[in-house]
Design a protein around this motif. Structure first.
Motif, PDB file in Angstrom:
ATOM      1  N   SER A  35       0.679  64.662  -7.888  1.00  0.00           N
ATOM      2  CA  SER A  35       1.077  63.281  -7.624  1.00  0.00           C
ATOM      3  C   SER A  35       1.734  62.655  -8.847  1.00  0.00           C
ATOM      4  O   SER A  35       2.671  61.850  -8.721  1.00  0.00           O
ATOM      5  N   ILE A  36       1.251  63.005 -10.037  1.00  0.00           N
ATOM      6  CA  ILE A  36       1.854  62.492 -11.271  1.00  0.00           C
ATOM      7  C   ILE A  36       3.253  63.046 -11.449  1.00  0.00           C
ATOM      8  O   ILE A  36       4.177  62.332 -11.877  1.00  0.00           O
ATOM      9  N   ALA A  39       5.385  61.026  -9.119  1.00  0.00           N
ATOM     10  CA  ALA A  39       5.524  59.625  -9.522  1.00  0.00           C
ATOM     11  C   ALA A  39       6.477  59.457 -10.694  1.00  0.00           C
ATOM     12  O   ALA A  39       7.274  58.504 -10.732  1.00  0.00           O
ATOM     13  N   PHE A  40       6.409  60.366 -11.666  1.00  0.00           N
ATOM     14  CA  PHE A  40       7.226  60.239 -12.870  1.00  0.00           C
ATOM     15  C   PHE A  40       8.484  61.105 -12.831  1.00  0.00           C
ATOM     16  O   PHE A  40       9.263  61.105 -13.784  1.00  0.00           O
ATOM     17  N   ASP A  41       8.636  61.862 -11.737  1.00  0.00           N
ATOM     18  CA  ASP A  41       9.826  62.701 -11.554  1.00  0.00           C
ATOM     19  C   ASP A  41      10.028  63.640 -12.752  1.00  0.00           C
ATOM     20  O   ASP A  41      11.072  63.658 -13.392  1.00  0.00           O
ATOM     21  N   VAL A  42       8.973  64.410 -13.045  1.00  0.00           N
ATOM     22  CA  VAL A  42       9.023  65.377 -14.148  1.00  0.00           C
ATOM     23  C   VAL A  42       8.697  66.753 -13.591  1.00  0.00           C
ATOM     24  O   VAL A  42       8.083  66.878 -12.524  1.00  0.00           O
ATOM     25  N   TRP A 163      -3.026  58.193  -7.604  1.00  0.00           N
ATOM     26  CA  TRP A 163      -3.509  58.963  -8.737  1.00  0.00           C
ATOM     27  C   TRP A 163      -4.055  58.057  -9.845  1.00  0.00           C
ATOM     28  O   TRP A 163      -4.896  58.474 -10.643  1.00  0.00           O
ATOM     29  N   ARG A 164      -3.595  56.827  -9.899  1.00  0.00           N
ATOM     30  CA  ARG A 164      -4.034  55.918 -10.956  1.00  0.00           C
ATOM     31  C   ARG A 164      -5.541  55.625 -10.873  1.00  0.00           C
ATOM     32  O   ARG A 164      -6.172  55.312 -11.891  1.00  0.00           O
ATOM     33  N   TRP A 165      -6.113  55.762  -9.689  1.00  0.00           N
ATOM     34  CA  TRP A 165      -7.528  55.449  -9.516  1.00  0.00           C
ATOM     35  C   TRP A 165      -8.438  56.510 -10.095  1.00  0.00           C
ATOM     36  O   TRP A 165      -9.649  56.272 -10.257  1.00  0.00           O
TER      37      TRP A 165
END
Length: 473
Positions: A35-36, A39-42, A163-165
């Motif tokens: 998910s990270i 989210a950050f498109d990496v 994912w922030r949770w």
């Protein structure tokens, strides 16, 4: 604030909350990596730094925890570390790119580096050696349950919220521990702590972090790559220099003279080998189950979760088995049982899933008694003045054992993959599991020799009498 329960109970509650939060963080992050990435498109490889930065910063500051606790007060340092970890968790949750997330993860690692050794020092100063076996029934919660729950809770949070949770979940736990700790924890300072050992700190900071980096990245970048070779060799050289320097200093940051106590030395070595075997197995088994046997991640998690349940059962009976069998026989029998179960898992990989789940429960049941008995016995002859340095050294060895186990077994898998140039087969995973059992065989040999070593010399360090009040219930 009105005090609602006994101060000794509060020490246990604060320690369990802090360790639960820290242990949960060690496994909950992994399920959120996809998910990270999105989210950050990496690229997926870029997420490796999320854990690397955390581990290295933890390793860098772990050796200094004992001195800081003695010099500035264990309560003050513990609560500061708890606040750092909690604030860093909130910052990780609001990170807007990979750079800021990695930066805040490093901050988290700094807090975690101080939490465990200082918290353990507070706990073991509060309870005498005779009282500590009963604590294992409670302390197993952060040791076993939190890492096992990490993937489950993390998966739910990622699927339902975001994912922030996985970072936000630390905030209420951290705040609760801070409030209780502020009210109930007692301050402890050591007058004869000595000056800060700058040479030792710089050598450990660079040597330990470079060694951890080489061990964790060797299988990814190749053990023969110039980056890993240079980093690893320099790290080892600095660690050797650290030992030489610390042995010559009157008040060293890392008190290696504590290893002169046979009980502390033997239990530390057994804990190191046990951590290497357990963490190595928990690294290899999920990969084998999913990649070689094509089992889903959910069923893999349910299978490995039985190991945590076994640990919890072991914690309930360990005080009784320790009393009935004695320390040496308990270690011998529990380690032998774990070795047999490790071998059976390697040989029974294609068997009924329920057989593997029973065997996983067996690992927790047997090894849980080894780990619990070794941890509470290691500090039997350590006096109050030396407790912070002892818990720091003990945790450093455990951390090193965990990294060694994963690194060595990962190199077995990586070497085979490089030679064959194809998907790793089942047999290779089985060899790696046999390798995990070798760590426990070393621990078993040490346990077999323990009685002879213990009788050769009398303990040099005595545990200070701690005033007893109402028990933990």
């Amino acid at each position: 604030m009105k005090q609602y329960f006994n101060a000794r109970v509060a020490v246990v509650i604060v320690y369990v909350l802090a360790m639960f939060m820290s242990a949960l963080d060690s496994t909950i992050v992994n399920v959120a990596l996809p998910s990270i990435v999105e989210a950050f498109d990496v690229p997926p490889a870029a997420t490796g730094t999320i854990n690397i930065g955390y581990l290295i910063s933890l390793a860098m500051f772990l050796p200094a925890a004992g001195w800081f606790g003695d010099r500035f007060g264990t309560k003050r340092v513990f609560l500061a570390a708890l606040a750092i970890f909690t604030i860093a968790s909130a910052l990780c949750g609001i990170a807007h790119n990979m750079f800021t997330l990695n930066l805040f993860r490093i901050l988290q690692g700094i807090g975690a580096g101080f939490l465990t050794p200082v918290g353990m020092a507070i706990l073991f100063r509060t309870f005498t050696h005779e009282e500590r076996p009963k604590l294992s029934r409670i302390l197993i919660i952060p040791i076993a349950l939190a890492p096992a729950l990490g993937p489950v809770i993390g998966g739910l949070l990622v699927d339902v919220l975001s994912w922030r949770w996985i970072f936000y979940i630390n905030i209420p736990i951290g705040i609760l521990a801070l409030v209780i700790g502020k009210v109930y924890l007692q301050e402890h300072l050591e007058e004869a702590v000595g000056k800060f050992d700058y040479k030792g700190f710089l050598l450990s900071l660079s040597g330990f972090s470079m060694s951890i980096y080489a061990l964790t990245q060797g299988t990814i970048k190749g053990w023969t790559s110039p980056e890993i070779l240079i980093t690893g060799l320099v790290g080892i050289s600095l660690m050797i220099a650290l030992v030489l320097v610390e042995l010559r200093i009157d008040k060293p940051m890392i008190n290696l003279s504590l290893l002169k106590d046979p009980m502390f030395r033997t239990m530390s070595l057994i804990s190191l080998c046990s951590a290497a075997g357990l963490l190595g197995m928990l690294y290899v088994f999920p990969l084998m189950y999913q990649n070689a046997l094509n089992v889903s991640a959910l069923h893999t998690g349910l299978t490995t979760f039985l190991e945590a349940l076994g640990l919890m059962v072991a914690s309930q009976i360990m005080p009784w088995t320790l009393k009935k069998l004695g320390l040496q026989r308990l270690l011998i029998f529990s380690l032998l049982g774990t070795i047999i179960v490790f071998i059976l898992i390697a040989l029974s990989a294609l068997s009924n899933p329920w057989l593997l789940r029973v065997l996983m429960f067996g690992i927790g049941f047997f090894l849980g008694q080894t780990v619990g008995a070794a941890q509470i016995s290691a500090f039997k002859h350590i006096d109050s003045a030396s407790m912070s340095r002892a818990t720091t050294l003990f945790n450093m060895q455990n951390r090193l054992g965990s990294v060694l186990g994963v690194a060595i077994l990962a190199s077995v898998l990586g070497a085979t993959d490089a030679v064959e140039g194809e998907h790793i087969g089942l047999l290779t995973y089985q060899y790696a599991l046999f390798g995990a059992a070798l760590f426990l065989i070393i621990a078993w040999i040490i346990a077999m020799r323990f009685k002879e070593t213990e009788n050769k010399r009398k303990p040099q360090l005595r545990l200070d009498d701690v005033e007893r009040s109402k028990g933990i219930g």
